[in-house]
Design a protein around this motif. Structure first.
Motif, PDB file in Angstrom:
ATOM      1  N   THR A 186      -7.892  -3.608   5.704  1.00  0.00           N
ATOM      2  CA  THR A 186      -7.648  -2.247   5.225  1.00  0.00           C
ATOM      3  C   THR A 186      -6.818  -1.470   6.235  1.00  0.00           C
ATOM      4  O   THR A 186      -5.852  -0.787   5.874  1.00  0.00           O
ATOM      5  CB  THR A 186      -8.988  -1.528   4.990  1.00  0.00           C
ATOM      6  OG1 THR A 186      -9.684  -2.158   3.912  1.00  0.00           O
ATOM      7  CG2 THR A 186      -8.777  -0.072   4.660  1.00  0.00           C
ATOM      8  N   TYR A 187      -7.180  -1.579   7.524  1.00  0.00           N
ATOM      9  CA  TYR A 187      -6.440  -0.857   8.560  1.00  0.00           C
ATOM     10  C   TYR A 187      -5.035  -1.419   8.739  1.00  0.00           C
ATOM     11  O   TYR A 187      -4.091  -0.671   9.009  1.00  0.00           O
ATOM     12  CB  TYR A 187      -7.222  -0.898   9.871  1.00  0.00           C
ATOM     13  CG  TYR A 187      -8.183   0.261  10.031  1.00  0.00           C
ATOM     14  CD1 TYR A 187      -8.962   0.693   8.958  1.00  0.00           C
ATOM     15  CD2 TYR A 187      -8.311   0.943  11.230  1.00  0.00           C
ATOM     16  CE1 TYR A 187      -9.838   1.758   9.086  1.00  0.00           C
ATOM     17  CE2 TYR A 187      -9.184   2.011  11.374  1.00  0.00           C
ATOM     18  CZ  TYR A 187      -9.944   2.414  10.304  1.00  0.00           C
ATOM     19  OH  TYR A 187     -10.802   3.481  10.432  1.00  0.00           O
ATOM     20  N   PHE A 188      -4.863  -2.728   8.586  1.00  0.00           N
ATOM     21  CA  PHE A 188      -3.520  -3.304   8.659  1.00  0.00           C
ATOM     22  C   PHE A 188      -2.654  -2.772   7.512  1.00  0.00           C
ATOM     23  O   PHE A 188      -1.466  -2.473   7.702  1.00  0.00           O
ATOM     24  CB  PHE A 188      -3.586  -4.828   8.623  1.00  0.00           C
ATOM     25  CG  PHE A 188      -4.307  -5.442   9.794  1.00  0.00           C
ATOM     26  CD1 PHE A 188      -4.219  -4.874  11.054  1.00  0.00           C
ATOM     27  CD2 PHE A 188      -5.074  -6.593   9.645  1.00  0.00           C
ATOM     28  CE1 PHE A 188      -4.877  -5.431  12.146  1.00  0.00           C
ATOM     29  CE2 PHE A 188      -5.737  -7.160  10.720  1.00  0.00           C
ATOM     30  CZ  PHE A 188      -5.642  -6.572  11.969  1.00  0.00           C
ATOM     31  N   TYR A 189      -3.239  -2.669   6.315  1.00  0.00           N
ATOM     32  CA  TYR A 189      -2.530  -2.082   5.170  1.00  0.00           C
ATOM     33  C   TYR A 189      -2.140  -0.652   5.484  1.00  0.00           C
ATOM     34  O   TYR A 189      -0.987  -0.230   5.258  1.00  0.00           O
ATOM     35  CB  TYR A 189      -3.430  -2.132   3.933  1.00  0.00           C
ATOM     36  CG  TYR A 189      -2.998  -1.211   2.801  1.00  0.00           C
ATOM     37  CD1 TYR A 189      -2.167  -1.655   1.783  1.00  0.00           C
ATOM     38  CD2 TYR A 189      -3.427   0.121   2.756  1.00  0.00           C
ATOM     39  CE1 TYR A 189      -1.773  -0.811   0.754  1.00  0.00           C
ATOM     40  CE2 TYR A 189      -3.031   0.973   1.738  1.00  0.00           C
ATOM     41  CZ  TYR A 189      -2.208   0.515   0.744  1.00  0.00           C
ATOM     42  OH  TYR A 189      -1.814   1.365  -0.272  1.00  0.00           O
ATOM     43  N   PHE A 190      -3.095   0.131   6.001  1.00  0.00           N
ATOM     44  CA  PHE A 190      -2.859   1.557   6.238  1.00  0.00           C
ATOM     45  C   PHE A 190      -1.750   1.754   7.278  1.00  0.00           C
ATOM     46  O   PHE A 190      -0.840   2.571   7.089  1.00  0.00           O
ATOM     47  CB  PHE A 190      -4.156   2.214   6.709  1.00  0.00           C
ATOM     48  CG  PHE A 190      -4.116   3.715   6.721  1.00  0.00           C
ATOM     49  CD1 PHE A 190      -4.486   4.436   5.593  1.00  0.00           C
ATOM     50  CD2 PHE A 190      -3.724   4.405   7.851  1.00  0.00           C
ATOM     51  CE1 PHE A 190      -4.455   5.823   5.600  1.00  0.00           C
ATOM     52  CE2 PHE A 190      -3.686   5.791   7.865  1.00  0.00           C
ATOM     53  CZ  PHE A 190      -4.056   6.506   6.733  1.00  0.00           C
ATOM     54  N   ALA A 191      -1.807   1.000   8.385  1.00  0.00           N
ATOM     55  CA  ALA A 191      -0.784   1.116   9.425  1.00  0.00           C
ATOM     56  C   ALA A 191       0.589   0.713   8.901  1.00  0.00           C
ATOM     57  O   ALA A 191       1.615   1.231   9.354  1.00  0.00           O
ATOM     58  CB  ALA A 191      -1.159   0.250  10.624  1.00  0.00           C
ATOM     59  N   THR A 192       0.614  -0.209   7.941  1.00  0.00           N
ATOM     60  CA  THR A 192       1.883  -0.687   7.394  1.00  0.00           C
ATOM     61  C   THR A 192       2.440   0.269   6.352  1.00  0.00           C
ATOM     62  O   THR A 192       3.610   0.664   6.425  1.00  0.00           O
ATOM     63  CB  THR A 192       1.686  -2.085   6.783  1.00  0.00           C
ATOM     64  OG1 THR A 192       1.307  -2.992   7.817  1.00  0.00           O
ATOM     65  CG2 THR A 192       2.956  -2.579   6.116  1.00  0.00           C
ATOM     66  N   ARG A 193       1.619   0.690   5.392  1.00  0.00           N
ATOM     67  CA  ARG A 193       2.127   1.576   4.347  1.00  0.00           C
ATOM     68  C   ARG A 193       2.633   2.892   4.924  1.00  0.00           C
ATOM     69  O   ARG A 193       3.677   3.398   4.519  1.00  0.00           O
ATOM     70  CB  ARG A 193       1.054   1.853   3.292  1.00  0.00           C
ATOM     71  CG  ARG A 193       1.582   2.793   2.196  1.00  0.00           C
ATOM     72  CD  ARG A 193       0.639   3.037   1.047  1.00  0.00           C
ATOM     73  NE  ARG A 193       1.259   3.959   0.104  1.00  0.00           N
ATOM     74  CZ  ARG A 193       0.679   4.442  -0.983  1.00  0.00           C
ATOM     75  NH1 ARG A 193      -0.564   4.094  -1.288  1.00  0.00           N
ATOM     76  NH2 ARG A 193       1.338   5.276  -1.780  1.00  0.00           N
TER      77      ARG A 193
END
Length: 683
Positions: A186-193
């Protein structure tokens, strides 16, 4: 309410579905724009792809949850509590007083961190349905790992308390092991988006690539490894994509993207079909090579050898110098064959300028079938002054000290020493303060305020300062470690004082960790940190330690006059020891200003003797070296009391890994071997 075991449902699903297919099919063409990209460019490309989504609005999340977060029994899938049995709609919060009363919308990235802005506030990829009571206990604290004595939800499923994860000591919330990988992805998604919008959100998400602060990133990478993608996540991925929001989490579709963007494979291009695409492994695109200091009084350039290594290179590779100060830099050779690059080729970089100042250029690597140029930043500084240069020809028991010539100098005096830690008292932590709030044990003057989980010092019109409680610094062997960052784009400086006497200044360029020795103090000393108006600063933490210091020991025969030369071989040294040297020019018998200090570590005595099939684990300074490790071995490092600090999958025979200072246990394990050693990491 009746307790429902989430693990039970997971096992039942695994038994039913594994024989069919664990992975759902990714929509054709969805990730095409990211193929062939690597590292930061890959993250930016994925950001564009997953930003193609609809903001469902905060109230719209309730409806999405009916498909995105539905358990196999039709109830709400809660990742914070294992005793809940919520019915969609019926058990929606409202008010609550106990665990199990109702469910609400939990921002796994707290909405206060990004000021409740859209679309982050209603992005279902990080806003989950969770028990209202446990959600409230989490508050807006970051994820982390807690020690014994922490508070918890029922059955100890979720926990909260003082962080024991290296790099942070404030209050954190630790989800259950069953869902740690879910939250990591979830955090990897958030940092990427949101990579182009992040501006120090909660002290966890930062503006620079890869957009997660290091201590948190190290932990999330461990969580990602220990809890791989589950069928629950795969089903949720499909449900979110089919919903009104309509985007996907790429780290569920392709778990290898974690390593490609956040891990140690950032130079490797994304190849979802598994094809062997050509790419440059070293040097890393976007990295910086500092060629150091050159004197405008010396005609010979400063040189450095680097390795250019690729995988699956198909043709000739070109190396060109570009950028603002390209005339100051050169590379030789400028072309390499495919075989040379695939095997690792050595090239020489040179830097020289007749103009005083800092210079920048780029090394552009193209050809060989790679999808886009690899651009490496080059820097150098030209001075009209006398300086000691980095050591040359470093061996196990010797190195060559070097320096620039000094106008009119007739002789040079070389001094060489090492730091003896054996005579110091054991290290002891005196103070450890994280400014996620304003501790009432400190006193404050001027403008101070807690913002984004940090203490702001100063405003546009007022200075701001924070003063510690009294502590014993009378032994004269203490150190102050300050973690801070600038306020927006101000030229921020923090002034550090002990008992009203300034002992250091910290100039902030991004998040900075600075350690300042304290040589004088009393049994009731106080430490003050101050930022002036218009040069405001954010203060993360302050740690004060005593002991653990060292005594400088000068080598026999030094300092010594070595003649009118610009380099000198230092011999009879001990392997794997860090030495330091300075040079003082003489004009006749008159000593001139002493140079800067240069540090150099001799090689380990075991390096040359190690067998080709034997693993070698050692440290030099704060760098951990692992040589001859099997591919896909797992390296882990622990504190001396056995607490896991970090873990990494090794993708090559040679690995370098920066450690904090201290004593650690390092363990490397593969299918065919296991090796455990104790190492010391020290500046």
């Amino acid at each position: 309410m009746n307790r429902i075991s989430h693990n039970r449902f997971g096992l039942a699903l695994a038994a039913c579905l594994f024989s069919l297919s664990l992975w759902a099919e990714v929509p054709a063409g969805y990730y095409d724009a990211a193929v062939g990209k690597s590292g930061e460019e890959l993250q930016k490309s994925l950001s564009t792809i997953i930003n193609n989504a609809t903001d469902v609005g905060y109230s719209g999340l309730w409806d999405l949850y009916r498909t995105t977060d539905k358990r196999p029994d039709g109830k709400v899938w809660d990742m914070y509590s294992d005793v809940t049995d919520f019915v969609f709609g019926t058990d929606q919060c409202g008010t609550y007083s106990s665990e199990g009363d109702c469910y609400n919308r939990e921002h796994s990235v707290p909405k206060s961190w990004f000021s409740e802005q859209s679309p982050m506030k209603s992005d279902v990829w990080h806003v989950y349905p969770t028990d209202g009571k446990v959600n409230g206990m989490r508050s807006n604290n970051p994820f982390g790992e807690v020690g014994s004595g922490a508070s918890s939800s029922k059955n100890g499923f979720s926990k909260w308390g003082k962080c024991v994860t290296p790099g942070y000591s404030g209050t954190v919330f630790e989800p259950n092991d069953e869902y740690k990988g879910d939250f990591a992805r979830t955090y990897f998604y958030f940092a990427t988006r949101y990579q182009n919008r992040i501006n120090n959100w909660g002290g966890i998400f930062v503006s620079s690539y890869p957009h997660i602060v290091q201590w948190q990133l190290d932990m999330l990478l461990r969580w990602n490894e220990m809890d791989p993608v589950s069928q629950k996540e795969i089903d949720r991925n499909e449900a979110v994509y089919a919903s009104k929001q309509g985007n996907r989490n790429p780290f569920i579709d392709y778990p290898e993207l974690v390593d490609l963007i956040f891990g140690d494979r950032r130079n490797e291009p994304f190849s979802p079909a598994g094809q062997n695409s050509p790419y440059i492994e070293a040097p890393q695109g976007g990295s910086t090579i500092d060629l150091g200091i050159a004197s405008v009084n010396v005609s010979d350039p400063v040189t450095m050898q680097i390795q250019v290594k690729g995988r699956n290179i198909e043709g000739e590779v070109s190396l060109e110098i570009g950028g603002t100060d390209s005339e100051c830099f050169s590379v030789n050779p400028r072309t390499l064959t495919a075989d040379a690059v695939n095997n690792g080729a050595t090239v020489e970089l040179s830097y020289h300028s007749t103009v005083v100042g800092s210079h920048r250029a780029t090394l552009d690597i193209t050809g060989g079938g790679i999808s886009s140029a690899v651009v490496v930043n080059l820097t150098g500084q030209a001075i009209d002054d006398f300086v000691a240069l980095p050591a040359k020809e470093i061996g196990k028991t010797s190195f060559v000290a070097a320096w620039t010539p000094k106008s009119e100098a007739t002789d040079y005096e070389l001094n060489v020493w090492y730091d003896d830690y054996s005579s110091s008292s054991p290290e002891k932590e005196i103070l450890n303060t994280v400014f996620s709030s304003k501790p009432d044990t400190w006193t404050y003057e001027g403008y101070t305020a807690v913002e984004n989980g940090m203490l702001r010092l100063g405003s546009g019109s007022n200075d701001g300062s924070a003063t510690s409680p009294a502590m014993d610094l009378s032994a004269g062997d203490a150190s102050i470690t300050v973690v801070a960052e600038p306020y927006h784009n101000d030229q921020s400086v923090i002034y550090v004082s002990v008992d009203g006497q300034e002992i250091g200044q910290i100039t902030l360029d991004g998040t900075t960790t600075t350690t300042i020795p304290v040589k004088e103090g009393t049994a009731a000393s106080t430490i003050t940190l101050m930022a002036e108006s218009d040069h405001r600063a954010y203060l993360h933490s302050v740690v004060v330690k005593s002991g653990g210091g060292f005594t400088p020991v000068t080598l026999d025969g030094y300092p010594r006059r070595v003649g009118n030369v610009t380099e000198y071989e230092v011999t009879d040294l001990t392997p794997a020891v860090q030495y330091h040297y300075t040079v003082t020019p003489y004009v006749g018998d008159e000593a001139q200003t002493v140079s800067n200090t240069v540090s150099v570590a001799t090689w380990s005595a075991a390096v040359d003797e190690v067998a080709s099939d034997h693993i070698l684990i050692y440290t030099s300074g704060t760098t951990l070296y692992i040589l001859n490790a099997p591919m896909n071995a797992v390296a882990q490092w622990y504190t001396m009391d056995g607490r896991l600090c970090g873990s990494r999958v090794l993708h090559g025979e040679e690995t370098e890994w920066e450690l904090p200072e201290g004593l650690f246990i390092v363990r490397v394990v593969s299918r065919t071997m296991q090796s455990t050693v104790r190492v010391r990491s020290a500046q």
